[in-house]
Design a protein around this motif. Structure first.
Motif, PDB file in Angstrom:
ATOM      1  N   THR A 109       0.864  -1.178  -0.052  1.00 51.89           N
ATOM      2  CA  THR A 109      -0.172  -0.112  -0.035  1.00 51.89           C
ATOM      3  C   THR A 109       0.856   1.269   0.027  1.00 51.89           C
ATOM      4  O   THR A 109       0.603   2.204  -0.606  1.00 51.89           O
ATOM      5  CB  THR A 109      -0.781   0.127   1.147  1.00 51.89           C
ATOM      6  N   LEU A 110       2.119   1.225   0.800  1.00 52.45           N
ATOM      7  CA  LEU A 110       2.796   2.288   0.753  1.00 52.45           C
ATOM      8  C   LEU A 110       3.763   2.478  -0.169  1.00 52.45           C
ATOM      9  O   LEU A 110       3.923   3.570  -0.895  1.00 52.45           O
ATOM     10  CB  LEU A 110       3.742   2.104   1.954  1.00 52.45           C
ATOM     11  N   GLN A 111       4.202   1.305  -0.992  1.00 46.43           N
ATOM     12  CA  GLN A 111       5.101   1.571  -1.991  1.00 46.43           C
ATOM     13  C   GLN A 111       4.342   1.926  -3.338  1.00 46.43           C
ATOM     14  O   GLN A 111       4.724   2.653  -4.065  1.00 46.43           O
ATOM     15  CB  GLN A 111       5.437  -0.086  -2.361  1.00 46.43           C
ATOM     16  N   ASN A 112       3.128   1.430  -3.393  1.00 41.09           N
ATOM     17  CA  ASN A 112       2.299   2.254  -4.527  1.00 41.09           C
ATOM     18  C   ASN A 112       1.889   3.382  -4.324  1.00 41.09           C
ATOM     19  O   ASN A 112       1.282   4.012  -5.321  1.00 41.09           O
ATOM     20  CB  ASN A 112       0.971   0.986  -4.696  1.00 41.09           C
ATOM     21  N   ALA A 113       1.900   4.059  -3.248  1.00 33.23           N
ATOM     22  CA  ALA A 113       1.651   5.390  -2.991  1.00 33.23           C
ATOM     23  C   ALA A 113       2.738   6.185  -2.907  1.00 33.23           C
ATOM     24  O   ALA A 113       2.569   7.489  -2.783  1.00 33.23           O
ATOM     25  CB  ALA A 113       0.717   5.707  -1.804  1.00 33.23           C
ATOM     26  N   LEU A 114       3.963   5.975  -3.193  1.00 28.44           N
ATOM     27  CA  LEU A 114       5.126   6.866  -2.999  1.00 28.44           C
ATOM     28  C   LEU A 114       4.937   8.106  -3.899  1.00 28.44           C
ATOM     29  O   LEU A 114       5.480   9.256  -3.492  1.00 28.44           O
ATOM     30  CB  LEU A 114       6.475   6.149  -3.227  1.00 28.44           C
ATOM     31  N   LYS A 121       2.390   9.644  -4.511  1.00 29.91           N
ATOM     32  CA  LYS A 121       1.535  10.496  -4.000  1.00 29.91           C
ATOM     33  C   LYS A 121       2.248  11.370  -3.029  1.00 29.91           C
ATOM     34  O   LYS A 121       2.081  12.697  -2.962  1.00 29.91           O
ATOM     35  CB  LYS A 121       0.377   9.853  -3.565  1.00 29.91           C
ATOM     36  N   PHE A 122       3.259  10.691  -2.172  1.00 31.62           N
ATOM     37  CA  PHE A 122       3.818  11.406  -1.287  1.00 31.62           C
ATOM     38  C   PHE A 122       4.976  12.299  -1.713  1.00 31.62           C
ATOM     39  O   PHE A 122       5.105  13.454  -1.109  1.00 31.62           O
ATOM     40  CB  PHE A 122       4.604  10.355  -0.301  1.00 31.62           C
ATOM     41  N   LYS A 123       5.591  11.999  -2.729  1.00 32.29           N
ATOM     42  CA  LYS A 123       6.285  12.761  -3.270  1.00 32.29           C
ATOM     43  C   LYS A 123       5.676  14.171  -3.933  1.00 32.29           C
ATOM     44  O   LYS A 123       6.193  15.342  -3.909  1.00 32.29           O
ATOM     45  CB  LYS A 123       6.908  12.302  -4.679  1.00 32.29           C
ATOM     46  N   HIS A 124       4.472  14.155  -4.249  1.00 32.22           N
ATOM     47  CA  HIS A 124       3.898  15.235  -4.845  1.00 32.22           C
ATOM     48  C   HIS A 124       3.590  16.250  -3.446  1.00 32.22           C
ATOM     49  O   HIS A 124       3.670  17.051  -3.587  1.00 32.22           O
ATOM     50  CB  HIS A 124       2.586  14.766  -5.663  1.00 32.22           C
ATOM     51  N   ALA A 125       2.927  15.525  -2.576  1.00 28.16           N
ATOM     52  CA  ALA A 125       2.748  16.141  -1.507  1.00 28.16           C
ATOM     53  C   ALA A 125       3.803  16.890  -0.779  1.00 28.16           C
ATOM     54  O   ALA A 125       3.632  17.955  -0.410  1.00 28.16           O
ATOM     55  CB  ALA A 125       2.016  15.348  -0.459  1.00 28.16           C
ATOM     56  N   ILE A 126       5.051  16.510  -0.701  1.00 30.23           N
ATOM     57  CA  ILE A 126       6.486  17.232  -0.278  1.00 30.23           C
ATOM     58  C   ILE A 126       6.572  18.336  -1.305  1.00 30.23           C
ATOM     59  O   ILE A 126       6.780  19.125  -0.979  1.00 30.23           O
ATOM     60  CB  ILE A 126       7.232  16.023  -0.196  1.00 30.23           C
ATOM     61  N   GLU A 127       6.341  17.996  -2.795  1.00 31.13           N
ATOM     62  CA  GLU A 127       6.806  19.260  -3.588  1.00 31.13           C
ATOM     63  C   GLU A 127       5.911  20.244  -3.449  1.00 31.13           C
ATOM     64  O   GLU A 127       6.128  21.283  -3.686  1.00 31.13           O
ATOM     65  CB  GLU A 127       6.830  18.564  -4.925  1.00 31.13           C
ATOM     66  N   GLN A 128       4.574  20.061  -3.216  1.00 36.04           N
ATOM     67  CA  GLN A 128       3.662  21.176  -2.850  1.00 36.04           C
ATOM     68  C   GLN A 128       4.014  22.071  -1.637  1.00 36.04           C
ATOM     69  O   GLN A 128       3.628  23.317  -1.743  1.00 36.04           O
ATOM     70  CB  GLN A 128       2.328  20.583  -2.637  1.00 36.04           C
ATOM     71  N   THR A 129       4.946  21.619  -0.742  1.00 40.05           N
ATOM     72  CA  THR A 129       5.556  22.627   0.137  1.00 40.05           C
ATOM     73  C   THR A 129       6.541  23.587  -0.310  1.00 40.05           C
ATOM     74  O   THR A 129       7.211  24.410   0.383  1.00 40.05           O
ATOM     75  CB  THR A 129       6.100  21.788   1.531  1.00 40.05           C
ATOM     76  N   GLY A 130       6.989  23.226  -1.667  1.00 41.10           N
ATOM     77  CA  GLY A 130       8.039  24.106  -2.233  1.00 41.10           C
ATOM     78  C   GLY A 130       9.452  23.355  -2.048  1.00 41.10           C
ATOM     79  O   GLY A 130      10.433  24.107  -2.439  1.00 41.10           O
ATOM     80  N   MET A 131       9.666  22.228  -1.798  1.00 38.46           N
ATOM     81  CA  MET A 131      10.702  21.516  -1.369  1.00 38.46           C
ATOM     82  C   MET A 131      11.039  20.767  -2.490  1.00 38.46           C
ATOM     83  O   MET A 131      10.242  20.007  -3.315  1.00 38.46           O
ATOM     84  CB  MET A 131      10.411  20.646  -0.076  1.00 38.46           C
ATOM     85  N   VAL A 132      12.417  20.545  -2.876  1.00 39.84           N
ATOM     86  CA  VAL A 132      12.528  19.856  -3.905  1.00 39.84           C
ATOM     87  C   VAL A 132      12.428  18.353  -3.572  1.00 39.84           C
ATOM     88  O   VAL A 132      13.127  17.980  -2.367  1.00 39.84           O
ATOM     89  CB  VAL A 132      14.121  20.092  -4.212  1.00 39.84           C
ATOM     90  N   VAL A 133      12.164  17.115  -4.630  1.00 36.63           N
ATOM     91  CA  VAL A 133      12.250  16.004  -4.250  1.00 36.63           C
ATOM     92  C   VAL A 133      13.085  15.327  -5.035  1.00 36.63           C
ATOM     93  O   VAL A 133      13.313  15.424  -6.265  1.00 36.63           O
ATOM     94  CB  VAL A 133      10.794  15.300  -4.207  1.00 36.63           C
ATOM     95  N   PHE A 134      14.122  14.793  -4.439  1.00 37.67           N
ATOM     96  CA  PHE A 134      14.838  13.929  -5.331  1.00 37.67           C
ATOM     97  C   PHE A 134      15.071  12.291  -4.981  1.00 37.67           C
ATOM     98  O   PHE A 134      15.409  11.873  -3.816  1.00 37.67           O
ATOM     99  CB  PHE A 134      16.544  14.490  -5.023  1.00 37.67           C
ATOM    100  N   THR A 135      15.164  11.727  -6.203  1.00 38.17           N
ATOM    101  CA  THR A 135      15.363  10.143  -6.072  1.00 38.17           C
ATOM    102  C   THR A 135      16.380   9.754  -6.862  1.00 38.17           C
ATOM    103  O   THR A 135      16.143   9.670  -8.322  1.00 38.17           O
ATOM    104  CB  THR A 135      14.075   9.263  -6.531  1.00 38.17           C
ATOM    105  N   PRO A 136      17.597   9.202  -6.429  1.00 40.00           N
ATOM    106  CA  PRO A 136      18.828   8.903  -7.333  1.00 40.00           C
ATOM    107  C   PRO A 136      18.448   7.629  -8.014  1.00 40.00           C
ATOM    108  O   PRO A 136      17.465   6.979  -7.580  1.00 40.00           O
ATOM    109  CB  PRO A 136      19.901   8.916  -6.160  1.00 40.00           C
ATOM    110  N   LEU A 137      19.399   7.270  -8.677  1.00 38.90           N
ATOM    111  CA  LEU A 137      18.885   6.082  -9.937  1.00 38.90           C
ATOM    112  C   LEU A 137      19.280   4.887  -8.966  1.00 38.90           C
ATOM    113  O   LEU A 137      18.692   3.851  -8.943  1.00 38.90           O
ATOM    114  CB  LEU A 137      20.069   6.174 -11.117  1.00 38.90           C
TER     115      LEU A 137
END
Length: 257
Positions: A84-89, A91-107
């Protein structure tokens, strides 16, 4: 760049909040994820205010890092992330980006190594950063320019708290974990050497390799050290965070919107 850099260990924050919400969930998984995303975003907003950050980034883990290739048992017993969490990641990234913060996922790199690299780059330029995580692996990085903050306990970690918790000085944490091992990450340490013996050895020796010749230690302990030196070196590589990752972006790009 000037100001304070906020570095959030994203999955550490999300999984802790998710664990509470999933245990209390009385509705659908979809509604629980919506609530959990909102709580994560709120946490990020609070952290920006608490740290008075001018720049911020939330870092996720990439796929299998170098540690999995270096040591085949690394994190091998760790339970997989709930589906459930894995499939929603996203959505979490989008929620964090809405705060004005950069989200980064390395390869491939782990979030810990990315965060440590950023924090040390800041420190090299005499600029301050705050790492938000409950992961003990960040504690060796603590210095005059690098802070570590536990969001759930609402406290900054300091040298006295570290020594009280582990029984060794902050500067010796890597030696301690390399010798005693770390079950949470399946890091072996030296077979037969527990925390108490590791603390004793570390208190006597700046260079652990010299301990094998220390006659104040029992013959059994010296024998275990000699037999486990390869595992000690392997473990030391595993527990030490890298600070030389090629990031592909500049610190200036992390300014809060």
């Amino acid at each position: 760049m000037s100001g304070q850099l906020l570095l959030i260990d994203a999955l550490n924050l999300i999984r802790r909040i998710y664990a509470v919400d999933s245990n209390q969930n009385k509705g659908s998984d979809e509604q629980m994820i919506i609530t959990c995303c909102a709580r994560v975003a709120h946490a990020c907003e609070k952290l920006i205010k608490i740290t008075q950050a001018s720049h911020a980034i939330a870092v996720f883990d990439g796929d299998k890092s170098w540690r999995y290739h270096y040591y085949q048992h690394y994190k091998s017993s760790r339970a997989p992330m709930p589906a459930t969490l894995q499939n929603a990641l996203d959505k979490f990234k989008h929620a964090i980006e809405q705060t004005g913060m950069v989200v980064f996922t390395p390869l491939n790199d782990e979030a810990d190594d990315i965060i440590a690299t950023l924090a040390h780059k800041m420190a090299d330029n005499q600029l301050c950063s705050t790492i938000v995580s409950t992961d003990k692996g960040f504690l060796p990085s603590l210095n005059n320019y690098i802070n570590v903050y536990d969001y759930f306990k609402k406290e900054y970690l300091d040298h006295a708290a570290i020594e009280k918790r582990f029984g060794v000085q902050q500067s010796r944490l890597i030696d301690f974990w390399a010798m005693a091992g770390d079950k949470t990450n399946d890091i072996p340490g030296v077979k037969g050497i527990g925390s108490k013996t590791a603390i004793e050895i570390i208190s006597k020796h700046a260079d652990i390799t010299q301990a094998t010749e220390d006659e104040t230690l029992s013959p059994a302990v010296r024998k275990k050290l000699a037999a486990g030196m390869t595992d000690y070196i392997t473990s030391k590589h595993l527990v030490a965070l890298r600070t030389d990752i090629n990031l592909g972006f500049s610190l200036k790009q992390l300014r809060l919107n």
